[in-house]
Design a protein around this motif. Structure first.
Motif, PDB file in Angstrom:
ATOM      1  N   ARG A 284       0.831  -1.204   0.000  1.00 36.98           N
ATOM      2  CA  ARG A 284       0.000   0.000   0.000  1.00 36.98           C
ATOM      3  C   ARG A 284       0.871   1.261   0.000  1.00 36.98           C
ATOM      4  NH1 ARG A 284      -4.323   1.726   4.666  1.00 36.98           N
ATOM      5  NH2 ARG A 284      -5.153   3.509   3.561  1.00 36.98           N
ATOM      6  N   SER A 285       1.928   1.259   0.811  1.00 35.51           N
ATOM      7  CA  SER A 285       2.837   2.407   0.837  1.00 35.51           C
ATOM      8  C   SER A 285       3.539   2.574  -0.501  1.00 35.51           C
ATOM      9  CB  SER A 285       3.866   2.253   1.957  1.00 35.51           C
ATOM     10  OG  SER A 285       3.245   2.358   3.215  1.00 35.51           O
ATOM     11  N   LEU A 286       3.936   1.474  -1.109  1.00 33.01           N
ATOM     12  CA  LEU A 286       4.603   1.560  -2.411  1.00 33.01           C
ATOM     13  C   LEU A 286       3.674   2.159  -3.459  1.00 33.01           C
ATOM     14  CD1 LEU A 286       6.487  -1.849  -2.399  1.00 33.01           C
ATOM     15  CD2 LEU A 286       7.454   0.437  -2.000  1.00 33.01           C
ATOM     16  N   ARG A 287       2.406   1.789  -3.424  1.00 32.82           N
ATOM     17  CA  ARG A 287       1.442   2.391  -4.356  1.00 32.82           C
ATOM     18  C   ARG A 287       1.298   3.888  -4.083  1.00 32.82           C
ATOM     19  NH1 ARG A 287      -1.495  -2.165  -2.651  1.00 32.82           N
ATOM     20  NH2 ARG A 287      -1.231  -3.887  -4.095  1.00 32.82           N
ATOM     21  N   TYR A 288       1.291   4.237  -2.800  1.00 34.91           N
ATOM     22  CA  TYR A 288       1.206   5.651  -2.424  1.00 34.91           C
ATOM     23  C   TYR A 288       2.433   6.404  -2.928  1.00 34.91           C
ATOM     24  CZ  TYR A 288       1.061   9.849   0.428  1.00 34.91           C
ATOM     25  OH  TYR A 288       1.067  11.162   0.851  1.00 34.91           O
ATOM     26  N   TYR A 289       3.616   5.818  -2.773  1.00 30.79           N
ATOM     27  CA  TYR A 289       4.828   6.469  -3.279  1.00 30.79           C
ATOM     28  C   TYR A 289       4.721   6.700  -4.782  1.00 30.79           C
ATOM     29  CZ  TYR A 289       7.022   5.055   1.174  1.00 30.79           C
ATOM     30  OH  TYR A 289       7.331   4.866   2.491  1.00 30.79           O
ATOM     31  N   GLU A 290       4.144   5.754  -5.486  1.00 28.63           N
ATOM     32  CA  GLU A 290       3.949   5.920  -6.921  1.00 28.63           C
ATOM     33  C   GLU A 290       2.991   7.078  -7.199  1.00 28.63           C
ATOM     34  OE1 GLU A 290       2.391   3.525 -10.883  1.00 28.63           O
ATOM     35  OE2 GLU A 290       2.464   2.460  -8.972  1.00 28.63           O
ATOM     36  N   GLU A 291       1.872   7.140  -6.455  1.00 26.38           N
ATOM     37  CA  GLU A 291       0.904   8.238  -6.627  1.00 26.38           C
ATOM     38  C   GLU A 291       1.554   9.591  -6.386  1.00 26.38           C
ATOM     39  OE1 GLU A 291      -2.332   7.625  -3.943  1.00 26.38           O
ATOM     40  OE2 GLU A 291      -2.873   5.695  -4.829  1.00 26.38           O
ATOM     41  N   GLN A 292       2.509   9.628  -5.458  1.00 28.13           N
ATOM     42  CA  GLN A 292       3.185  10.879  -5.106  1.00 28.13           C
ATOM     43  C   GLN A 292       4.349  11.205  -6.036  1.00 28.13           C
ATOM     44  OE1 GLN A 292       1.940  12.959  -2.637  1.00 28.13           O
ATOM     45  NE2 GLN A 292       0.315  11.467  -2.897  1.00 28.13           N
ATOM     46  N   GLY A 293       4.616  10.356  -7.002  1.00 30.17           N
ATOM     47  CA  GLY A 293       5.690  10.602  -7.960  1.00 30.17           C
ATOM     48  C   GLY A 293       7.069  10.234  -7.447  1.00 30.17           C
ATOM     49  N   LEU A 294       7.128   9.405  -6.407  1.00 33.26           N
ATOM     50  CA  LEU A 294       8.417   9.000  -5.853  1.00 33.26           C
ATOM     51  C   LEU A 294       8.962   7.738  -6.514  1.00 33.26           C
ATOM     52  CD1 LEU A 294       7.493   9.596  -2.113  1.00 33.26           C
ATOM     53  CD2 LEU A 294       8.821  11.102  -3.613  1.00 33.26           C
ATOM     54  N   LEU A 295       8.086   6.954  -7.074  1.00 38.09           N
ATOM     55  CA  LEU A 295       8.451   5.736  -7.799  1.00 38.09           C
ATOM     56  C   LEU A 295       7.746   5.754  -9.144  1.00 38.09           C
ATOM     57  CD1 LEU A 295       8.064   2.908  -5.105  1.00 38.09           C
ATOM     58  CD2 LEU A 295      10.195   3.647  -6.187  1.00 38.09           C
ATOM     59  N   GLY A 296       8.392   5.186 -10.143  1.00 40.55           N
ATOM     60  CA  GLY A 296       7.780   5.113 -11.472  1.00 40.55           C
ATOM     61  C   GLY A 296       8.003   3.755 -12.093  1.00 40.55           C
ATOM     62  N   PRO A 297       7.311   2.734 -11.579  1.00 38.69           N
ATOM     63  CA  PRO A 297       7.524   1.395 -12.127  1.00 38.69           C
ATOM     64  C   PRO A 297       7.033   1.280 -13.557  1.00 38.69           C
ATOM     65  CG  PRO A 297       5.610   1.399 -10.696  1.00 38.69           C
ATOM     66  CD  PRO A 297       6.242   2.756 -10.574  1.00 38.69           C
ATOM     67  N   GLU A 298       7.637   0.343 -14.271  1.00 35.58           N
ATOM     68  CA  GLU A 298       7.137  -0.018 -15.592  1.00 35.58           C
ATOM     69  C   GLU A 298       5.853  -0.820 -15.380  1.00 35.58           C
ATOM     70  OE1 GLU A 298       8.628   0.831 -18.530  1.00 35.58           O
ATOM     71  OE2 GLU A 298      10.083   1.983 -17.348  1.00 35.58           O
ATOM     72  N   ARG A 299       5.098  -0.999 -16.460  1.00 37.05           N
ATOM     73  CA  ARG A 299       3.872  -1.811 -16.387  1.00 37.05           C
ATOM     74  C   ARG A 299       3.937  -2.907 -17.449  1.00 37.05           C
ATOM     75  NH1 ARG A 299      -0.362  -0.650 -12.563  1.00 37.05           N
ATOM     76  NH2 ARG A 299       0.159   1.380 -11.709  1.00 37.05           N
ATOM     77  N   THR A 300       3.487  -4.084 -17.052  1.00 44.50           N
ATOM     78  CA  THR A 300       3.369  -5.174 -18.024  1.00 44.50           C
ATOM     79  C   THR A 300       2.111  -4.919 -18.857  1.00 44.50           C
ATOM     80  OG1 THR A 300       1.980  -6.589 -16.640  1.00 44.50           O
ATOM     81  CG2 THR A 300       4.386  -6.787 -16.365  1.00 44.50           C
ATOM     82  N   PRO A 301       1.938  -5.620 -19.976  1.00 46.16           N
ATOM     83  CA  PRO A 301       0.700  -5.476 -20.762  1.00 46.16           C
ATOM     84  C   PRO A 301      -0.556  -5.749 -19.936  1.00 46.16           C
ATOM     85  CG  PRO A 301       2.339  -6.645 -22.046  1.00 46.16           C
ATOM     86  CD  PRO A 301       2.910  -6.497 -20.650  1.00 46.16           C
ATOM     87  N   ALA A 302      -0.419  -6.582 -18.898  1.00 50.72           N
ATOM     88  CA  ALA A 302      -1.562  -6.883 -18.033  1.00 50.72           C
ATOM     89  C   ALA A 302      -1.738  -5.837 -16.931  1.00 50.72           C
ATOM     90  CB  ALA A 302      -1.388  -8.258 -17.407  1.00 50.72           C
ATOM     91  N   GLY A 303      -0.837  -4.843 -16.879  1.00 50.15           N
ATOM     92  CA  GLY A 303      -0.971  -3.767 -15.905  1.00 50.15           C
ATOM     93  C   GLY A 303      -0.218  -3.973 -14.605  1.00 50.15           C
ATOM     94  N   TYR A 304       0.518  -5.072 -14.469  1.00 49.12           N
ATOM     95  CA  TYR A 304       1.292  -5.310 -13.254  1.00 49.12           C
ATOM     96  C   TYR A 304       2.486  -4.363 -13.194  1.00 49.12           C
ATOM     97  CZ  TYR A 304      -1.358  -9.618 -12.643  1.00 49.12           C
ATOM     98  OH  TYR A 304      -2.365 -10.529 -12.475  1.00 49.12           O
ATOM     99  N   ARG A 305       2.778  -3.882 -11.990  1.00 50.63           N
ATOM    100  CA  ARG A 305       3.943  -3.030 -11.788  1.00 50.63           C
ATOM    101  C   ARG A 305       5.204  -3.895 -11.822  1.00 50.63           C
ATOM    102  NH1 ARG A 305      -0.197  -1.296  -8.579  1.00 50.63           N
ATOM    103  NH2 ARG A 305      -0.568   0.951  -8.490  1.00 50.63           N
ATOM    104  N   VAL A 306       6.231  -3.369 -12.467  1.00 52.65           N
ATOM    105  CA  VAL A 306       7.533  -4.029 -12.485  1.00 52.65           C
ATOM    106  C   VAL A 306       8.557  -2.980 -12.062  1.00 52.65           C
ATOM    107  CG1 VAL A 306       9.264  -5.225 -13.867  1.00 52.65           C
ATOM    108  CG2 VAL A 306       6.824  -5.575 -14.341  1.00 52.65           C
ATOM    109  N   TYR A 307       9.237  -3.269 -10.955  1.00 52.51           N
ATOM    110  CA  TYR A 307      10.199  -2.340 -10.381  1.00 52.51           C
ATOM    111  C   TYR A 307      11.618  -2.730 -10.766  1.00 52.51           C
ATOM    112  CZ  TYR A 307       6.289  -0.773  -7.574  1.00 52.51           C
ATOM    113  OH  TYR A 307       5.081  -0.284  -7.171  1.00 52.51           O
ATOM    114  N   ALA A 308      12.462  -1.726 -10.895  1.00 56.49           N
ATOM    115  CA  ALA A 308      13.872  -1.942 -11.196  1.00 56.49           C
ATOM    116  C   ALA A 308      14.619  -2.243  -9.895  1.00 56.49           C
ATOM    117  CB  ALA A 308      14.465  -0.697 -11.846  1.00 56.49           C
ATOM    118  N   GLU A 309      15.774  -2.846 -10.007  1.00 59.06           N
ATOM    119  CA  GLU A 309      16.620  -3.113  -8.838  1.00 59.06           C
ATOM    120  C   GLU A 309      16.938  -1.814  -8.106  1.00 59.06           C
ATOM    121  OE1 GLU A 309      18.498  -5.364  -6.088  1.00 59.06           O
ATOM    122  OE2 GLU A 309      17.362  -6.140  -7.781  1.00 59.06           O
TER     123      GLU A 309
END
Length: 131
Positions: A15-40
């Protein structure tokens, strides 16, 4: 890596990771199915965000300063000298808040100290006040 793996490796809830994304702190890639994919590198980003949050900074401030922060191995340091005045302002804001809390604690200690030591004295005092 998926969100669950990032959560496990950083000790931060999904939940916090999703919040960080909403706040522009993280920008994961998305798979075609919409899953978040994070870099190392996102493991370090999350750790840096946590460190700055624990230092009392809000996510909006962190979003602005994070790109200029440098991991020294012993912690974070501003890589851009123009950040120092902003960091000092935040420190001053926190100091004012700490001073206010210390005053509140002192006042609460006084209230606690004024409480009679046993129930019978309190009940007698209360009866005088109410009656």
């Amino acid at each position: 890596m998926r969100i669950g793996e990032l959560a496990r490796r950083t000790g931060v809830s999904e939940r916090s990771l999703r919040y960080y994304e909403e706040q522009g702190l993280l920008g994961p890639e998305r798979t075609p199915a919409g899953y978040r994919v994070y870099a190392e590198s996102d493991v370090d980003v999350v750790r840096h965000v946590r460190m700055l949050l624990e230092a009392g900074l809000n996510t909006r401030f962190i979003r602005n300063v994070l790109p200029c922060m440098v991991d020294t191995g012993d912690g974070l340091a501003p890589g851009c000298p123009e950040l120092l005045p902003h960091l000092r302002n935040e420190r001053d804001r926190i100091t004012v808040a700490i001073d206010g809390l210390a005053t509140a604690r002192t006042l609460l200690d006084e209230v606690i100290e004024a409480t009679p030591p046993d129930n019978s004295e309190y009940e007698a005092w209360l009866a005088r006040r109410v009656g």
